[in-house]
Design a protein around this motif. Structure first.
Motif, PDB file in Angstrom:
ATOM      1  N   PHE A 727      -8.488 -28.987  -9.820  1.00  0.00           N
ATOM      2  CA  PHE A 727      -9.217 -29.585  -8.704  1.00  0.00           C
ATOM      3  C   PHE A 727      -9.779 -30.935  -9.133  1.00  0.00           C
ATOM      4  N   MET A 728      -9.801 -31.878  -8.214  1.00  0.00           N
ATOM      5  CA  MET A 728     -10.250 -33.227  -8.566  1.00  0.00           C
ATOM      6  C   MET A 728     -11.240 -33.737  -7.532  1.00  0.00           C
ATOM      7  N   SER A 729     -12.067 -34.668  -7.975  1.00  0.00           N
ATOM      8  CA  SER A 729     -13.015 -35.319  -7.079  1.00  0.00           C
ATOM      9  C   SER A 729     -12.288 -36.328  -6.203  1.00  0.00           C
ATOM     10  N   GLY A 768       1.227 -34.340 -14.746  1.00  0.00           N
ATOM     11  CA  GLY A 768       1.570 -35.637 -14.185  1.00  0.00           C
ATOM     12  C   GLY A 768       1.529 -35.649 -12.677  1.00  0.00           C
ATOM     13  N   GLY A 769       1.929 -36.797 -12.110  1.00  0.00           N
ATOM     14  CA  GLY A 769       1.859 -36.964 -10.662  1.00  0.00           C
ATOM     15  C   GLY A 769       2.711 -35.976  -9.893  1.00  0.00           C
ATOM     16  N   ARG A 770       3.832 -35.530 -10.467  1.00  0.00           N
ATOM     17  CA  ARG A 770       4.710 -34.595  -9.771  1.00  0.00           C
ATOM     18  C   ARG A 770       4.115 -33.198  -9.716  1.00  0.00           C
ATOM     19  N   ASP A 771       3.015 -32.987 -10.440  1.00  0.00           N
ATOM     20  CA  ASP A 771       2.335 -31.691 -10.390  1.00  0.00           C
ATOM     21  C   ASP A 771       1.284 -31.634  -9.285  1.00  0.00           C
ATOM     22  N   ILE A 776      -5.452 -35.216   0.183  1.00  0.00           N
ATOM     23  CA  ILE A 776      -6.134 -35.586   1.422  1.00  0.00           C
ATOM     24  C   ILE A 776      -6.466 -37.062   1.297  1.00  0.00           C
ATOM     25  N   GLU A 777      -6.021 -37.861   2.247  1.00  0.00           N
ATOM     26  CA  GLU A 777      -6.298 -39.291   2.216  1.00  0.00           C
ATOM     27  C   GLU A 777      -7.173 -39.659   3.409  1.00  0.00           C
ATOM     28  N   TYR A 778      -8.369 -40.147   3.109  1.00  0.00           N
ATOM     29  CA  TYR A 778      -9.313 -40.594   4.126  1.00  0.00           C
ATOM     30  C   TYR A 778      -9.201 -42.107   4.234  1.00  0.00           C
ATOM     31  N   VAL A 779      -8.885 -42.571   5.429  1.00  0.00           N
ATOM     32  CA  VAL A 779      -8.661 -43.988   5.659  1.00  0.00           C
ATOM     33  C   VAL A 779      -9.706 -44.489   6.644  1.00  0.00           C
ATOM     34  N   THR A 780     -10.264 -45.657   6.385  1.00  0.00           N
ATOM     35  CA  THR A 780     -11.222 -46.246   7.326  1.00  0.00           C
ATOM     36  C   THR A 780     -10.465 -46.912   8.472  1.00  0.00           C
ATOM     37  N   PRO A 781     -11.125 -47.165   9.589  1.00  0.00           N
ATOM     38  CA  PRO A 781     -10.422 -47.832  10.704  1.00  0.00           C
ATOM     39  C   PRO A 781      -9.792 -49.155  10.297  1.00  0.00           C
ATOM     40  N   GLU A 782     -10.436 -49.874   9.360  1.00  0.00           N
ATOM     41  CA  GLU A 782      -9.876 -51.158   8.925  1.00  0.00           C
ATOM     42  C   GLU A 782      -8.594 -50.985   8.123  1.00  0.00           C
ATOM     43  N   GLY A 783      -8.374 -49.803   7.577  1.00  0.00           N
ATOM     44  CA  GLY A 783      -7.191 -49.585   6.762  1.00  0.00           C
ATOM     45  C   GLY A 783      -6.019 -48.989   7.498  1.00  0.00           C
ATOM     46  N   VAL A 784      -6.214 -48.607   8.766  1.00  0.00           N
ATOM     47  CA  VAL A 784      -5.167 -47.881   9.489  1.00  0.00           C
ATOM     48  C   VAL A 784      -3.897 -48.711   9.645  1.00  0.00           C
ATOM     49  N   ALA A 785      -4.036 -49.984   9.999  1.00  0.00           N
ATOM     50  CA  ALA A 785      -2.846 -50.796  10.285  1.00  0.00           C
ATOM     51  C   ALA A 785      -1.915 -50.881   9.079  1.00  0.00           C
ATOM     52  N   GLY A 786      -2.478 -50.968   7.872  1.00  0.00           N
ATOM     53  CA  GLY A 786      -1.647 -51.092   6.694  1.00  0.00           C
ATOM     54  C   GLY A 786      -1.280 -49.784   6.044  1.00  0.00           C
ATOM     55  N   TYR A 787      -1.792 -48.679   6.574  1.00  0.00           N
ATOM     56  CA  TYR A 787      -1.598 -47.397   5.901  1.00  0.00           C
ATOM     57  C   TYR A 787      -0.133 -46.991   5.752  1.00  0.00           C
ATOM     58  N   PRO A 788       0.734 -47.177   6.762  1.00  0.00           N
ATOM     59  CA  PRO A 788       2.138 -46.770   6.585  1.00  0.00           C
ATOM     60  C   PRO A 788       2.814 -47.428   5.385  1.00  0.00           C
ATOM     61  N   VAL A 823      -5.226 -32.155  -5.378  1.00  0.00           N
ATOM     62  CA  VAL A 823      -5.164 -30.868  -6.062  1.00  0.00           C
ATOM     63  C   VAL A 823      -3.843 -30.848  -6.813  1.00  0.00           C
ATOM     64  N   ALA A 824      -3.832 -30.244  -8.006  1.00  0.00           N
ATOM     65  CA  ALA A 824      -2.599 -30.201  -8.788  1.00  0.00           C
ATOM     66  C   ALA A 824      -2.430 -28.829  -9.416  1.00  0.00           C
ATOM     67  N   ALA A 825      -1.229 -28.576  -9.903  1.00  0.00           N
ATOM     68  CA  ALA A 825      -0.918 -27.320 -10.583  1.00  0.00           C
ATOM     69  C   ALA A 825      -0.880 -27.565 -12.080  1.00  0.00           C
ATOM     70  N   LEU A 826      -1.537 -26.693 -12.827  1.00  0.00           N
ATOM     71  CA  LEU A 826      -1.494 -26.759 -14.277  1.00  0.00           C
ATOM     72  C   LEU A 826      -0.260 -26.031 -14.779  1.00  0.00           C
ATOM     73  N   ARG A 827       0.421 -26.591 -15.737  1.00  0.00           N
ATOM     74  CA  ARG A 827       1.654 -25.971 -16.246  1.00  0.00           C
ATOM     75  C   ARG A 827       1.323 -24.792 -17.145  1.00  0.00           C
TER      76      ARG A 827
END
Length: 827
Positions: A727-729, A768-771, A776-788, A823-827
């Motif tokens: 689990f991560m912050s 690693g990242g593949r784990d 969950i990505e929280y985006v502000t209204p100012e970031g919505v246009a560039g989010y894709p 959230v990630a899985a530990l090997r």
């Protein structure tokens, strides 16, 4: 029809032409009409999935370049084009992911060339829904019969039967809608014969030509009908002649009379199989057997997997090099790769083929061996038999009589609807498409359907993460069960479709997060009613999270599911009363709490006092955990949703966190759960200044920190290892040493810095990242246009991890445009 079909003085083309022009919808038995509608919906769904995955861009680009008069729609949207161009694009879309149906005896993808032809010409001519449905019946029956007359005969010669037979079916259906006379229809079939083909060499290279074959067949069929209408002629003996279809392209001499035997009485289209998996149909029965075998080998070392395979199938899905496919499309024709995915992931989905660098799949695929067994009958209608030799010397096996999704499958209608809704991304608009297709015979034209399609077709996968087809990521939490994360989907309909696509049931769900907008909160009784319909009597902890909007602003709420095959252990500490919820679930080591709000049994507590409300929520979490036999030191993560007005006060929450939550890790050091603080303008109920989403674990805890000293004084850590889960912050563009926000106003730079920070913590944990199993990505209204634009960057770091993306009012640091909670899985 006044004369029997099957007169010996007529050629096959003449009999087909006469039958097709004479047929009326009333002549078609109701079950046959229902079957045709089922496959039309399935085909539209597979096209929708291809839209999202940008799987047919060359064909779409060429269709746009061809242009022409605005006669028909391309399912991607945009301007209308000429009917042949639309047929080319849409035929490629339906088949692009190899998720469309298959007629086992003919080994043809029946719907892929037929649906685009009837849609294009139906729009062009203004045909009624009944006329389009009748033409579809004609086309589907024809392609099945042409293929079944030479079982596997075209494939043995290295020709794609869908392409070979599809052009005739498209020509016959188009000719019917154009109103051609029988002699003109015969000419259309003869002209279509000059366009048959479809070389199978892509099997050896992974090239995309197979994706194009149905589009080319549909395009060629429409052109053939048009040419015949203008006077072009074709041989009436195009099927049974010396240089006809079977004489030249099949591997054996065929009595053409088999094509028309029982025409109008025996319906081959009722024998079409729907694909549960987006892979070659020849692998489906072994995949079903592997799904049955998987629980018996979970958590046990496997030395070898043996699969029995029909000889006609082996040449296409087995053989040297198949275990390391050269491209995602080649992987769809690799039985070892698909079998490994099923045994490891428990599912084979559209996203299974996105990541060919997975070491776990490659390792197991290399241990898959095939045995050729002549089961008799068609290769696509074979049994599935898979066994595994385990490291302890024992062997376990599973078998199925044939693949699922066939005409005898009792859950076929539910499978098709769930699959289509999931491919569309769920939501009311997708439901409207399903309703209109079911009622196609009563529609005055195709306008209602094309309108609904424009509303329902999702944006491409890198443009709207909320509606991507869920690829489950799993954490092993026991000998034979795994926690499965799915991304948020629009409403309970979309979430349920995603769950079924992942091979899971409602009884497997252990936690729900509802991301609700102000509109949904104003009509929350409807959200609650939808949840009750979805869950039935199944008790699940629910967290309701207020958000500003969703990335799809038309959606009032989204639902994120976590599942644990077989279900967890529900614990009712207190009865649920509105947002005062008291049910939690234990699944493996993880303990899922309901959303916690500052509401007691008598209503709002501590009005106007943010810190008192926050302390109440922490105490409430402690009380719930006590009911499960745990202390608040078992918490592994909290996500705090607070109103924007509390931003200045939020840092003072460290004291109650330290007083309530502190625990001890395996190293004897203090442990505090991960944390994220999200600002929302819309509270759950008036007066609520904060609400919590909390998770705990029964496993021993260990903090993970890459040496960032600042975290030594905080009541949360970058990462917390608990059992098999990491689990991560929340992470943002915050320099760890100084805690200063950086890259103000630059979403892409903030996201890359954030992803790199997450990766540093993962690396410290030995993974690693593949784990990563969920973001969950929280985006502000100012970031919505560039989010894709973040999709490609995110994929570089985390592959195709499920993403729940929502728009919050703001983040605790006013410079932040995005905050990410993994959230990630530990090997």
């Amino acid at each position: 029809m006044t004369e029997p079909i099957g007169r010996t003085d007529m050629t096959v083309a003449e009999e087909l032409a006469r039958w097709a022009t004479d047929l009326r919808l009333d002549d078609v038995p109701a079950p046959v009409r229902a079957t045709a509608l089922r496959h039309l919906l399935d085909g539209l769904g597979t096209a929708a999935a291809a839209v999202r995955y940008r799987a047919a861009e060359p064909a779409l680009a060429v269709a746009a370049d061809l242009g022409g008069p605005p006669e028909a729609s391309v399912l991607l949207g945009g301007p209308r084009v000429g009917a042949p161009a639309a047929a080319l694009a849409n035929g490629t879309l339906v088949h692009a992911l190899d998720f469309d149906d298959t007629h086992a005896a003919g080994l043809v993808h029946a719907t892929a060339p037929v649906l685009p032809a009837v849609l294009a010409v139906g729009e062009e001519t203004g045909a009624s829904g009944a006329e389009v449905l009748t033409a579809a019946v004609v086309g589907l029956e024809t392609i099945c019969r042409l293929g079944a007359a030479a079982p596997h005969g075209f494939h043995t010669r290295g020709l794609h039967a869908t392409s070979v037979c599809g052009v005739f079916a498209a020509a016959l259906a188009a000719a019917r809608l154009y109103g051609l006379a029988p002699d003109q229809v015969v000419n259309a079939l003869g002209v279509a014969g000059g366009q048959t083909g479809g070389l199978m060499e892509f099997i050896n290279t992974g090239a995309s030509t197979k994706q194009l074959h149905p589009g080319l067949a549909a395009h060629g069929g429409v052109l053939a009908a048009r040419l015949a209408a203008r006077g072009a002629t074709g041989p009436a003996s195009v099927f049974e002649g010396e240089y006809g279809l079977y004489g030249v392209l099949a591997d054996r001499r065929i009595d053409g009379r088999a094509v028309v035997a029982g025409l109008g009485e025996r319906w081959e289209l009722t024998r079409i199989t729907v694909k549960p998996y987006p892979a070659c149909q020849l692998s489906h029965a072994p995949l079903d057997a592997a799904a049955a075998l998987r629980p018996r080998i979970a958590g046990r070392a496997v030395n070898e997997v043996v699969v029995q395979i029909h000889p006609d199938a082996a040449q296409f899905v087995c053989g040297p090099g198949k275990e390391r496919p050269a491209s995602p499309y080649a992987a769809k024709f690799s039985l070892p790769w698909c079998l490994a995915a099923m045994l490891i992931d428990g599912a084979v989905t559209v996203a299974t083929f996105d990541d060919l660098e997975r070491a776990d799949l490659a390792s197991l695929a290399a241990r898959v061996r095939h045995e050729i067994v002549d089961f008799g009958g068609a290769a696509a209608d074979q049994p599935g038999r898979v066994s595994a030799l385990l490291a302890d010397g024992s062997r376990v096996a599973a078998d199925v009589p044939r693949s699922g999704g066939g005409p005898e499958d009792p859950g076929l209608d539910d499978l098709v609807r769930a699959k289509a809704l999931a491919n569309f991304g769920g939501g009311p608009a997708a439901g409207r498409v399903a309703v209109i297709v079911a009622d196609l015979a009563a529609q005055p034209s195709l306008v209602p359907l094309t309108t609904a399609l424009r509303e329902a077709l999702p944006a491409p996968a890198d443009g709207l993460p909320l509606t991507t087809t869920p690829r489950p990521r799993a954490i092993r939490t026991g000998e034979d069960r795994m926690t499965v994360y799915l991304p948020a989907a629009p409403g309970y309909t979309g979430a349920g479709a995603g769950l079924r696509t992942a091979g899971l049931e409602v009884a497997d769900v252990v936690h729900i997060v509802e991301y609700v907008t102000a509109a949904a909160l104003a009509d929350y009784d409807e959200v609650a009613a939808a949840r009750e319909r979805f869950l039935g009597s199944h008790a699940v902890p629910v967290a309701t999270v207020p958000v500003a909007v969703l990335l799809d602003p038309a959606e009032p709420y989204a639902v994120e599911l976590t599942a644990y095959p077989g279900g967890g252990e529900p614990v009712e500490v207190h009865p649920d009363t509105g947002f005062h919820r008291g049910t939690l679930t234990i699944a493996g080591d993880v303990v899922y709490l309901p959303g916690i709000a500052p509401f007691g049994a008598d209503g709002l507590v501590h009005p106007g006092d943010f810190r008192a409300q926050y302390r109440y929520c922490l105490d409430r979490a402690a009380d719930l955990l006590k009911g499960a036999g745990l202390s608040p030191g078992a918490l592994v993560r909290t996500i705090d949703y607070t109103t924007t007005a509390t931003r200045a006060e939020y840092p003072r929450c460290g004291r109650p966190r330290r007083e309530v939550l502190g625990g001890t890790g395996t190293d004897g050091a203090p442990v505090f759960p991960g944390a994220a603080g999200i600002l929302v303008d819309q509270p759950l109920l008036p007066g609520a200044l904060v609400s919590l989403q909390a998770t705990a674990s029964r496993a021993p805890l260990r903090t993970v920190n890459p040496g960032w000293r600042r975290y030594e004084t905080l009541t949360y850590k970058p990462g917390l290892a608990a059992g098999e889960t990491f689990f991560m912050s929340g992470f943002g563009a915050l320099e760890p040493a100084t805690q200063k926000a950086i890259f103000t106003g630059d979403l892409l730079a903030q996201a890359e810095f954030t992803y790199a920070g997450i990766t540093a913590v993962l690396r410290e944990a030995g993974i690693g990242g593949r784990d990563v199993t969920h973001l969950i990505e929280y985006v502000t209204p100012e970031g919505v246009a560039g989010y894709p634009e973040l999709a490609g960057l995110r994929e570089q770091y985390f592959g195709h991890a499920p993403v729940s993306a929502v728009v919050c009012s703001a983040l605790l640091r006013p410079e932040f445009l995005i905050e990410v909670v993994p959230v990630a899985a530990l090997r």
